[in-house]
Write an enzyme that holds these catalytic residues in place. Structure first.
Site, mmCIF file in Angstrom:
data_model
loop_
_atom_site.group_PDB
_atom_site.id
_atom_site.type_symbol
_atom_site.label_atom_id
_atom_site.label_comp_id
_atom_site.label_asym_id
_atom_site.label_seq_id
_atom_site.Cartn_x
_atom_site.Cartn_y
_atom_site.Cartn_z
ATOM 1 N N GLU A 102 8.021 -4.080 2.607
ATOM 2 C CA GLU A 102 6.796 -4.346 2.087
ATOM 3 C C GLU A 102 6.025 -5.765 2.915
ATOM 4 O OE1 GLU A 102 4.964 -2.640 -0.038
ATOM 5 O OE2 GLU A 102 6.299 -1.492 -1.029
ATOM 6 N N ARG A 113 -5.050 5.631 -1.328
ATOM 7 C CA ARG A 113 -3.673 5.488 -0.947
ATOM 8 C C ARG A 113 -2.944 6.953 -0.726
ATOM 9 N NH1 ARG A 113 1.047 2.700 -3.395
ATOM 10 N NH2 ARG A 113 2.410 4.424 -4.526
ATOM 11 N N GLU A 142 -2.679 0.800 3.566
ATOM 12 C CA GLU A 142 -1.704 -0.270 3.762
ATOM 13 C C GLU A 142 -1.703 -0.392 5.361
ATOM 14 O OE1 GLU A 142 1.865 0.642 1.785
ATOM 15 O OE2 GLU A 142 1.004 0.768 0.136
ATOM 16 N N HIS A 158 1.094 5.339 2.759
ATOM 17 C CA HIS A 158 0.067 4.826 1.924
ATOM 18 C C HIS A 158 -1.283 4.221 2.800
ATOM 19 C CE1 HIS A 158 3.379 4.387 -1.298
ATOM 20 N NE2 HIS A 158 2.494 5.675 -1.444
ATOM 21 N N HIS A 185 5.432 -0.491 4.674
ATOM 22 C CA HIS A 185 4.438 -0.508 3.719
ATOM 23 C C HIS A 185 4.063 -1.810 3.466
ATOM 24 C CE1 HIS A 185 5.651 3.052 1.182
ATOM 25 N NE2 HIS A 185 6.544 3.087 2.031
#
Ligand SMILES: [Zn+2]
Length: 423
Positions: free
Chosen positions: A386, A237, A186, A183, A311
Site C-alpha cells: 500500500e 474502485r 489507486e 482498484h 495498491h
C-alpha cells in the site's frame, strides 16, 4: 481592447499558456464531499463504525473499520452533519481528513491526462489507458527483451495486458509477478509500476537484474475501472461488470478462489458495497484471465517466486494472510524480507512503512489475490504493498508526488528481487 489582448499575450508569455485540462462533461463532482477519519479504540466504537457502514451505502469507505488502524470514509456534503452527530453519540473520535474532495481533485486536473489524445509517458502526470497501452507497444518494438501478452478481455471488451521483461525466457530464471490498478482509483500504483518497468528497461544498472530475474507485469488488471476513473468517476474502485440494472462492479481483490467468502466481514455479498466479492470466485473476466495466465505459465516452466500486488494508500508492506490472523508457514522469512523492504524505502526519502500480515496490520479480507497467490503454492514471496500516503491526500495523491513515491518503492522492491536470486 488592444490593451486587453496585449495583457493576455504578456501573461501567456510568462505562463506559457498551456492548454488547461478540463474533464469531460458528466465527470462526477465531489464538491463539498469530505473524508472523515474516525478512530475506534473499543469494541463498541468499532461496532458502531461497522453499523454505520452497513446502514449508509452512500458512504465510501477508503479504509475499512478497524480497531488497530484509522477508519477513513468519504461523506457526501448533505450527510456530514448527520454522520458527525452519529459519531459523537457513539463516542468515536473523528476529524475531517480531506475537507473538500471535489476541490482537491480539481486542483490536480493539469496532472491528469484525461482525453484520448496520446502523449509521451512521464512520471509527472497520471496517464490514461490508451497512453499506457501505446507505451507498452513502443517498448516491445524497441527492445527484444520486452514481450507483451494480451491475456484476455475485460467485461467491456478491453484488452488485459501482461508485459514480460526477460533476456532469455527459456532459461526459467526466478520470476517476479507484479500487478497494479486492480482498484481503479489507486492511480499511484500504476504510475509507480510503470516507473519500475521503465527503470528496468532503460537504466543499465537495473537492466542488469535481467541477467538473473524475469519480470512479469500486469499493470492494469482492471482496465474498465481504470478508464472509468478518467472519463466518469475519479473515485471508482471496482470492475464494471453489471450485477443488476442499477448495480455495477465487483471488488476484484475479493474475487479470487482462495478462502473466498470465508470470514465474516472480510468481504461483502451486497453488490452495492465497495468490497462486493461477486457471485462466485473468479466471476470477473479480469481475475480469471490472470489466474489462467499464471497457472499456464507455471505449467510451462516459468519459475515464479514472488508476487507483489500494488495498491494505495497507507504505507504498508504486508504478507499473507488476509483471511486469518494465523501466521503463514513462511512467516519469519517473509517478515524479515518485508522489514528490509521497509528499511530500503525509508532510506530514500524517510517514508515510513509498517510491515506485517495484512489481517493483523490493517483489517481482515478474504478472496484476495495475495492469499490466492500464496495459498495455492504458486508463489512463495507474496506481498501486498500500500503506497503513499497516510491519508493527507489518500487516493488523490498529487502528481508531483509520483516520482518520489516511485523511486522509494522501487528501492524497496529490489530487495525482494535480490532475495529470490540469493544476492
Ligand atoms: Zn487497493
Amino acid at each position: 481592447m488592444y490593451k486587453l489582448i496585449l495583457t493576455v499575450l504578456a501573461f501567456c508569455l510568462i505562463q506559457t499558456c498551456a492548454a488547461k485540462t478540463v474533464p469531460s462533461q458528466g465527470y462526477q463532482s465531489f464538491d463539498g464531499y469530505q473524508v472523515i477519519r474516525a478512530q475506534a479504540r473499543t469494541l463498541e466504537q468499532g461496532m458502531s463504525l461497522i453499523n454505520l457502514q452497513r446502514d449508509h451505502p452512500s458512504l465510501d469507505f477508503w479504509k475499512e473499520p478497524s480497531l488497530t488502524d484509522d477508519t477513513d470514509f468519504m461523506v457526501p456534503s448533505d450527510k456530514i452533519l448527520e454522520i458527525s452527530q452519529y459519531l459523537s453519540l457513539h463516542n468515536v473520535e473523528f476529524y475531517p481528513l480531506i475537507k473538500d474532495v471535489g476541490q482537491l481533485i480539481a486542483s490536480q486536473y493539469d496532472g491528469y491526462q484525461m482525453t484520448g489524445v496520446r502523449e509521451p509517458i512521464s512520471w509527472t502526470k497520471y496517464h490514461n489507458l490508451a497512453t499506457m497501452y501505446e507505451w507498452f507497444q513502443n517498448l516491445t518494438e524497441a527492445h527484444s527483451f520486452v514481450h507483451v501478452y494480451t491475456i484476455g478481455q475485460s467485461t467491456e471488451g478491453r484488452d488485459i495486458k501482461v508485459v514480460r521483461l526477460s533476456k532469455d525466457p527459456s532459461a526459467n530464471k526466478p520470476a517476479m509477478f507484479i500487478d497494479s490498478a486492480i482498484h481503479a482509483r489507486e492511480w499511484i500504483s500504476l504510475a509507480t509500476v510503470s516507473y519500475i518497468m521503465n527503470q528496468i528497461v532503460n537504466n543499465p544498472e537495473d537492466n542488469a537484474l535481467l541477467d538473473d530475474v524475469d519480470f512479469y507485469f500486469l499493470p492494469i488488471i482492471n482496465p474498465d475501472g481504470y478508464e472509468y476513473t478518467f472519463t466518469t468517476n475519479r473515485m471508482w474502485r471496482k470492475t464494471r461488470s453489471r450485477n443488476s440494472a442499477s448495480c455495477y462492479g465487483v471488488d476484484a481483490n475479493r474475487n479470487y478462489d482462495y478462502e473466498w467468502s470465508s470470514c465474516s466481514g472480510c468481504s461483502s455479498g451486497v453488490c452495492t458495497s465497495e468490497t462486493f466479492r461477486g457471485d462466485t470466485p473468479f466471476s470477473e473476466p479480469e481475475t480469471e484471465a490472470m489466474r489462467v495466465f499464471i497457472e499456464q505459465s507455471k505449467q510451462s516452466g516459468v519459475n515464479f517466486q514472488s508476487y507483489i500486488s500494488v495498491h494505495s494508500y497507507g504505507q504498508y508492506f504486508m504478507l499473507p494472510w488476509g483471511y486469518t490472523p494465523a501466521p503463514p508457514a513462511d512467516y519469519e522469512e517473509l517478515q524479515m524480507v518485508a522489514n528490509y523492504v521497509a528499511g530500503n524505502i525509508s532510506a530514500v526519502y524517510g517514508t515510513e512503512y509498517t510491515t506485517g500480515s495484512s489481517s493483523t496490520t490493517i483489517y481482515p479480507t478474504d478472496g484476495t489475490s495475495q492469499d490466492w497467490a500464496y495459498g495455492t503454492g504458486l508463489f512463495k514471496y507474496v506481498y501486498t504493498a500500500e503506497l503513499r500516503d497516510k491519508g493527507i491526500y489518500g487516493f488523490i495523491l498529487p502528481p508531483t508526488l509520483i516520482l518520489p513515491t516511485a523511486e522509494e518503492t522501487w528501492a524497496g522492491f529490489k530487495v525482494v528481487a535480490k532475495h529470490i536470486i540469493g544476492k
